[in-house]
Design a protein around this motif. Structure first.
Motif, mmCIF file in Angstrom:
data_model
loop_
_atom_site.group_PDB
_atom_site.id
_atom_site.type_symbol
_atom_site.label_atom_id
_atom_site.label_comp_id
_atom_site.label_asym_id
_atom_site.label_seq_id
_atom_site.Cartn_x
_atom_site.Cartn_y
_atom_site.Cartn_z
ATOM 1 N N LYS A 19 0.836 -1.205 0.000
ATOM 2 C CA LYS A 19 0.000 0.000 0.000
ATOM 3 C C LYS A 19 0.869 1.253 0.000
ATOM 4 O O LYS A 19 0.602 2.210 -0.734
ATOM 5 N N ASP A 23 0.788 4.483 -2.268
ATOM 6 C CA ASP A 23 0.591 5.820 -1.682
ATOM 7 C C ASP A 23 1.661 6.789 -2.178
ATOM 8 O O ASP A 23 1.359 7.903 -2.608
ATOM 9 N N SER A 53 -9.545 -1.424 -5.525
ATOM 10 C CA SER A 53 -10.512 -1.137 -4.476
ATOM 11 C C SER A 53 -11.761 -2.003 -4.634
ATOM 12 O O SER A 53 -12.258 -2.576 -3.654
ATOM 13 N N SER A 61 -14.980 -8.175 2.247
ATOM 14 C CA SER A 61 -16.236 -7.980 2.979
ATOM 15 C C SER A 61 -16.857 -9.342 3.264
ATOM 16 O O SER A 61 -16.946 -10.179 2.361
ATOM 17 N N GLU A 94 -8.378 4.303 -0.421
ATOM 18 C CA GLU A 94 -8.394 4.101 1.027
ATOM 19 C C GLU A 94 -9.540 3.182 1.459
ATOM 20 O O GLU A 94 -9.380 2.382 2.382
ATOM 21 N N LYS A 95 -10.679 3.284 0.788
ATOM 22 C CA LYS A 95 -11.820 2.426 1.133
ATOM 23 C C LYS A 95 -11.450 0.956 0.984
ATOM 24 O O LYS A 95 -11.718 0.140 1.874
ATOM 25 N N TRP A 97 -8.440 -0.496 0.915
ATOM 26 C CA TRP A 97 -7.420 -0.896 1.888
ATOM 27 C C TRP A 97 -7.994 -0.998 3.295
ATOM 28 O O TRP A 97 -7.603 -1.872 4.071
ATOM 29 N N ARG A 98 -8.907 -0.107 3.646
ATOM 30 C CA ARG A 98 -9.517 -0.141 4.974
ATOM 31 C C ARG A 98 -10.269 -1.464 5.184
ATOM 32 O O ARG A 98 -10.125 -2.111 6.226
ATOM 33 N N VAL A 99 -11.039 -1.882 4.180
ATOM 34 C CA VAL A 99 -11.784 -3.146 4.294
ATOM 35 C C VAL A 99 -10.805 -4.315 4.447
ATOM 36 O O VAL A 99 -10.984 -5.180 5.313
ATOM 37 N N ILE A 101 -7.612 -4.322 5.564
ATOM 38 C CA ILE A 101 -6.858 -4.280 6.822
ATOM 39 C C ILE A 101 -7.756 -4.619 8.015
ATOM 40 O O ILE A 101 -7.345 -5.366 8.914
ATOM 41 N N GLU A 102 -8.981 -4.106 8.026
ATOM 42 C CA GLU A 102 -9.903 -4.439 9.118
ATOM 43 C C GLU A 102 -10.192 -5.934 9.150
ATOM 44 O O GLU A 102 -10.204 -6.552 10.214
ATOM 45 N N THR A 105 -7.077 -7.888 10.247
ATOM 46 C CA THR A 105 -6.863 -7.671 11.684
ATOM 47 C C THR A 105 -7.759 -8.576 12.520
ATOM 48 O O THR A 105 -7.353 -9.045 13.587
#
Length: 179
Positions: A19, A23, A53, A61, A94-95, A97-99, A101-102, A105
């Motif tokens: 990422k 970036d 993305s 998801s 970012e959307k 990557w956020r999904v 990484i969450e 995790t």
């Protein structure tokens, strides 16, 4: 040491590293440059970001409970360059990557040997993670390549600059001797 936990830690670091390459490249490109492509068969950085993305949101998801190819995903639309600004594109980036990484995790060591499906094909979670890592690294590499083409002599290296390998190695060895 629990190998599954260590694997999840390492793979998270690798995804974040991939990422960061994206970036740092996107930060160097202007609103106009994100839309540049070499020819009609090649993709702009904007299209690659939309595709990544879209893939990330679909794959990650409900990762353990539903097929990774969601009904709502319109993969063909990902290849239409319709983002207008770099800020809009960064929000899309970012959307995804956020999904990812969450979800990563929240995975446990026990989850690694569970099965999930992608387009109806059965995969071990471990295998699916590796599949996505290869896919994302491939496409981020394309974004970096496009960035290098566009920026030419104004490109800010993301790793060891050309002609600086010995200097870098010496610096790294000195840094690690101090520890």
């Amino acid at each position: 040491m629990e190998i599954g936990k260590e694997y999840l830690r390492v793979v998270m670091e690798r995804f974040i590293s991939v990422k960061r390459l994206g970036d740092k490249t996107l930060n160097q490109l202007s609103d106009e440059e994100i839309h540049w492509n070499y020819n009609t068969e090649s993709n702009s950085a904007a299209i690659i970001v939309k595709h990544l993305s879209g893939n990330m949101v679909s794959r990650w998801s409900n990762f353990l409970t539903s097929d990774g190819e969601k009904e709502y995903r319109d993969r063909d639309e990902e290849f239409v360059d319709d983002t207008t600004t770099k800020a809009e594109l960064i929000a899309v980036w970012e959307k995804g990557w956020r999904v990812l990484i969450e979800t990563l995790t929240d995975l446990s060591e026990a989850d690694l040997l569970k099965y999930i499906f992608i387009r109806g094909e059965k995969h071990l979670v471990l295998e699916a993670i590796e599949r996505q890592m290869a896919h994302y690294a491939y496409h981020v590499g394309q974004i970096v390549y496009v960035g290098k083409q566009l920026k030419d002599n104004n490109w800010k290296s993301l790793s060891i600059p050309k002609g600086k390998s010995e200097e870098y190695l010496k610096e790294m060895l000195e840094r690690h001797q101090d520890k």
